[in-house]
Design an enzyme around this catalytic site. Structure first.
Site, short mmCIF file in Angstrom:
data_model
loop_
_atom_site.label_atom_id
_atom_site.label_comp_id
_atom_site.label_asym_id
_atom_site.label_seq_id
_atom_site.Cartn_x
_atom_site.Cartn_y
_atom_site.Cartn_z
N HIS A 1 -1.50 -4.11 -10.05
CA HIS A 1 -1.55 -2.63 -9.80
C HIS A 1 -2.92 -2.41 -9.58
O HIS A 1 -3.71 -2.65 -10.68
CB HIS A 1 -0.87 -1.95 -10.76
CG HIS A 1 0.67 -2.09 -10.92
ND1 HIS A 1 1.58 -1.69 -10.28
CD2 HIS A 1 1.15 -2.85 -12.04
CE1 HIS A 1 2.76 -2.01 -10.83
NE2 HIS A 1 2.79 -2.91 -11.70
N ILE B 1 3.29 8.61 -0.77
CA ILE B 1 3.28 8.85 -1.96
C ILE B 1 3.67 10.54 -2.74
O ILE B 1 4.42 10.47 -3.44
CB ILE B 1 1.80 8.63 -2.80
CG1 ILE B 1 1.35 7.33 -2.50
CG2 ILE B 1 1.72 8.98 -4.34
CD1 ILE B 1 0.07 6.68 -2.84
N ASN C 1 11.01 0.85 -6.44
CA ASN C 1 11.48 0.51 -7.90
C ASN C 1 10.41 0.87 -8.81
O ASN C 1 10.79 0.88 -10.24
CB ASN C 1 11.36 -1.20 -7.81
CG ASN C 1 10.14 -1.68 -7.36
OD1 ASN C 1 9.37 -1.41 -6.31
ND2 ASN C 1 9.43 -2.68 -8.30
N TYR C 2 9.08 1.16 -8.43
CA TYR C 2 8.03 1.70 -9.55
C TYR C 2 7.91 3.25 -9.91
O TYR C 2 8.06 4.07 -8.64
CB TYR C 2 6.95 0.89 -9.42
CG TYR C 2 6.66 -0.04 -10.10
CD1 TYR C 2 6.23 0.18 -11.37
CD2 TYR C 2 6.66 -1.54 -9.74
CE1 TYR C 2 5.93 -1.09 -12.37
CE2 TYR C 2 6.49 -2.43 -10.75
CZ TYR C 2 5.96 -2.22 -11.82
OH TYR C 2 5.71 -3.24 -12.99
N PHE D 1 0.77 -1.19 0.01
CA PHE D 1 -0.10 -0.06 0.02
C PHE D 1 0.89 1.18 -0.03
O PHE D 1 1.53 1.51 1.17
CB PHE D 1 -1.12 -0.04 1.26
CG PHE D 1 -1.99 -1.18 1.26
CD1 PHE D 1 -3.38 -0.81 0.54
CD2 PHE D 1 -1.80 -2.48 1.68
CE1 PHE D 1 -4.02 -1.81 0.54
CE2 PHE D 1 -2.74 -3.48 1.70
CZ PHE D 1 -3.95 -3.05 1.02
N ASP D 2 1.12 2.08 -1.07
CA ASP D 2 2.23 2.85 -1.37
C ASP D 2 1.92 4.15 -0.58
O ASP D 2 2.72 4.97 -0.48
CB ASP D 2 2.30 3.38 -2.84
CG ASP D 2 3.00 2.07 -3.50
OD1 ASP D 2 3.37 1.13 -2.90
OD2 ASP D 2 2.98 2.01 -5.01
N ASP E 1 -15.31 14.13 -6.21
CA ASP E 1 -16.36 14.80 -5.55
C ASP E 1 -17.20 15.31 -6.42
O ASP E 1 -16.54 16.73 -6.88
CB ASP E 1 -15.81 15.46 -4.46
CG ASP E 1 -16.88 16.24 -3.50
OD1 ASP E 1 -18.07 16.17 -4.01
OD2 ASP E 1 -16.54 16.68 -2.51
#
Length: 781
Positions: free
Chosen positions: A527, A392, A474-475, A386-387, A534
């Site tokens: 992924h 993030i 890595n991503y 869970f990034d 909203d």
């Protein structure tokens, strides 16, 4: 910093470009013998300075961040330590970000036709209270800004759920390195050709960790992770050595609970050493790779070079200047206007998105990025990332002009606070904004003959893009918000970067991935991306309806066969009345359109003036509900879910998601479990996109982007009386002077296609700039 006023327009232009000089923007250069590219400097209105009085959606300014720090450091009961002194068992500020007022207050302020006080600004601050017994994470709302005088507790979170952070990583790395090297130095050197300590150019490192939450370990309160060992060459993810340790953290006590090696489990490092001394113990030899440009894992130019000569690729130019403006994190472009900001944990968010000054979306925001791996060995079996727990937004930095964004884009920095820095950290080139010709057309038609023709009309597809790229280990993930001239808003995600392979063994051959070379398996992984939309269509009282496309069985009047029938399709209106009715799982047998509208406003034709939501990135999760870590990402069960908006349900995920799988801090299932009415309510659509990635040899060294892009769209649906882009000056119409006599010639109507303008594209001096300041792109202290 505002632009100085000058008498000469070109001087003003040069100053505008000078403001952005390291961003790759530069004035256009005249080509010998060609007309000078005159630029209307009025268009270049970007102001990237920080405001003294920030707009309501603006990120915390550096002044506000510093004032919040000063205020909190004076609160003795918090016992805060400064960066550099903080340890995991002390009290320190982990981060802070803007805390928005209630939506009702914001809408009232934005829509008021008389002068109205702006709702006071506030910050939400996360403090790690390792000094408490029991340790806890505390979030505080600090207000008013810029000079806070008050704070209140927002929520408490168990300490074992805390997101990953630099302080903890440093402690864990030091612990693992000393423990493993002290017991298994000879084993590591003989097996993998390297060391953890005093390694020279043959280093081993625990680079990646697979979190094991309480719902997986069935051990409440325990914080566990599998740490993988890699050979430390570019890029280490492609050099696993089939050795991992399961580390357990309870409070401030660190223990190694399990060791995995060569398809075997051990209860301690000492047990591995004991078995290794036995001559019959199965050996595994993985030679340390020779570092060279030809190394398969290295991103160095090699192979057959092309083109034959180093001829530069195409570049786009803005021959008369930029057609958009950026000021105080607000972008204006054609008929669009929106604000953007950055959440350090959850990433980019857009607010107050308007088209023709009519509110379409109050908030459009990334919620989380999830990657679930599969594998035979524990590091991949439990690699459910869970990034958001890796922050993030903090990983946005270093976009390169000419590659990551066009050379002439406007690059924008963000300021955040991290636990490792006393001063606000600058994320250089966190965002870029640019206008581009996509090479497609927005619309076109040609009619070559009478009675309709002859005529041609077309409009190139020109869009504005706000881009952010986050790199989580890595991503790399590109997140684009794309604004089309016809009122369509597109959100696009593209993954790239290095895969996380495992060592090839007979046990995992073909089951979890393909063999990529003589030692690697490219592990299958999924992924998933979740966004909050909203939607406010003509106000906050909206309906969600699906236009179901169903079979229509009707008469067949021209058939000679008695009682023959004719099949076609028809539309069935399906108003979704409750949250449970608004959970969408794609069914190929049930095509439908998803529309949102205010029932009190109709078009002259009597239609609902709606916006349509189109998800072009759907991917089904196969995991059983509530199994393993699935419960933390309950949003992944549905490609679209529509709920009633609440101030207590602002995000579908949180930075506490990695270890909060037993009782998630944010449990998305609760958003719809109460099954509230959603008719004529303020609605939020939660959109999930995803893709399964089965790595193949062409993913070495790095995964390419073609075919991996995922998008969803918000598109006007009976919202306008006709295509709102009919007024585009970019259109071209070609028609006959006399449609009955083409010999009389043709006439061409165009306004934005200069004929004699030949310019060099902007080159910029970005590469010269980073030679002197490498911290612009890399984390160099």
């Amino acid at each position: 910093m505002s632009l100085p006023k000058t008498a000469n327009g070109m001087d003003k232009l040069k100053l505008c470009y000078l403001l952005l000089f390291y961003l790759g923007s530069s004035s256009l250069t005249e080509v010998s013998g060609a007309q000078t590219c005159e630029i209307d400097s009025v268009l270049c209105t970007s102001d990237l300075s920080e405001p003294d009085d920030p707009p309501i959606f603006h990120d915390l300014t550096t002044k506000e961040i510093k004032s919040v720090q000063t205020y909190l450091y004076h609160q003795r009961d918090l016992r805060l330590l400064r960066p550099g002194l903080a340890k995991i068992n002390t009290s320190f500020i982990q981060g802070m970000e803007l805390y928005l007022p209630n939506k009702k207050d914001v809408i009232h302020y934005l829509q008021s036709k008389v002068p109205t006080p702006k709702p006071p600004r506030a910050a939400v601050v996360t403090i790690f209270r390792g000094d408490c017994d029991p340790a806890v994470v505390e979030e505080y709302i600090v207000f008013p800004l810029p000079w806070p005088t008050q704070h209140r507790l927002h929520r408490k979170v168990p300490y074992y759920l805390r997101p990953f952070n630099d302080v903890e990583f440093a402690t864990i790395s030091d612990f693992l390195t000393k423990q493993v090297d002290g017991v298994l130095r000879q084993f590591l050197e003989e097996s993998f050709g390297g060391r953890l300590i005093n390694c020279g150019n043959r280093c081993l490192n625990f680079q990646f960790a697979s979190p094991v939450g309480p719902s997986v370990s069935n051990e409440p309160g325990a914080r566990k992770s599998w740490y993988w060992l890699h050979q430390l060459v570019e890029y280490s993810a492609l050099h696993p050595v089939d050795f991992a340790v399961l580390m357990k953290i309870v409070g401030c006590v660190y223990t190694i609970e399990k060791v995995y090696f060569n398809n075997m489990y051990f209860n301690s490092l000492q047990e591995v050493a004991l078995h290794y001394r036995n001559p019959s113990f199965p050996r595994l030899r993985i030679p340390y790779p020779v570092d060279s440009k030809q190394l398969f894992s290295k991103m160095e130019r090699r192979g057959i070079l092309f083109p034959e000569k180093p001829v530069s690729p195409p570049r786009q130019v803005e021959p008369e200047g930029k057609r958009y403006s950026v000021k105080y994190q607000e972008v204006k472009y054609m008929n669009w206007k929106f604000n953007f900001r950055l959440s350090p944990g959850l990433g980019p968010r857009l607010h107050n998105i308007r088209y023709h000054d009519r509110l379409i979306v109050y908030e459009l925001a990334l919620q989380d990025i999830v990657v679930f791996y599969s594998g035979a060995e524990p590091p991949h079996q439990y690699a459910n990332f869970f990034d958001s727990s890796y922050m993030i937004g903090m990983n946005l930095q270093g976009m390169v002009p000419g590659v990551d964004c066009p050379t002439g884009a406007t690059f924008i920095d963000s300021h955040i606070l991290t636990e490792s820095s006393l001063k606000p950290a600058k994320l250089i080139n966190a965002f870029c904004v640019f206008e581009q010709n996509t090479g497609d057309f927005l619309r076109r038609h040609i009619s070559k003959t009478s009675p309709d023709g002859p005529f041609y009309e077309g409009v190139p597809s020109i869009v504005l893009v706000l881009r952010a790229i986050t790199t989580i280990a890595n991503y790399d993930y590109t997140i684009d918000f794309i604004f089309h001239h016809n009122g369509v808003l597109q959100t696009k995600v593209v993954p790239t970067g290095y895969i996380l392979p495992s060592l090839y063994t007979k046990q995992n051959e073909n089951k979890y991935g393909f063999r990529l070379n003589n030692k690697l398996i490219g592990n299958l992984h999924h992924h998933l991306f979740n966004f909050k939309v909203d939607i406010d269509i003509n106000g906050q009282h909206n309906r969600y309806e699906t236009l179901d496309i169903v079979l229509d069985k009707t008469s067949h009047p021209v058939s000679k066969k008695p009682y023959d029938v004719w099949y076609q399709n028809k539309i069935k209106h399906n108003l979704r009345k409750t949250e449970m009715e608004a959970l969408f799982k794609y069914d190929f047998d049930k095509p439908m359109h998803h529309i949102f509208y205010n029932n009190n406003l109709k078009s002259p034709e009597g239609n609902n003036m709606a916006y349509r939501l189109v998800n072009r990135g759907m991917s089904k999760s196969l995991l059983p509900e509530c199994s393993g870590n699935e419960g933390t990402g309950a949003w992944m069960r549905h490609q679209i879910a529509v709920t009633k908006r609440k101030e207590t349900e602002l995000t579908s995920s949180s930075v506490y998601s990695a270890f909060g799988t037993k009782n998630p801090v944010v449990n998305f299932r609760n958003f719809y479990a109460d099954n509230e009415n959603i008719v004529d309510e303020d609605l939020v659509a939660w959109v999930t996109m995803g893709t399964y990635h089965i790595p193949h040899t062409e993913d070495l060294p790095v995964t390419h982007t073609p075919g991996l892009d995922l998008s969803f769209f918000l598109s006007p649906f009976n919202y306008f009386p006709e295509d709102p882009a009919m007024g585009s000056r970019d259109s071209v119409r070609i028609e006959a002077v006399d449609k009955n006599n083409l010999k009389r010639g043709i006439k061409i109507d165009k306004q934005t296609f200069p004929e004699k303008m030949t310019c060099k594209a902007p080159i910029g001096n970005y590469f010269e700039y980073i030679l002197k300041r490498p911290n612009v792109i890399f984390d160099i202290q």
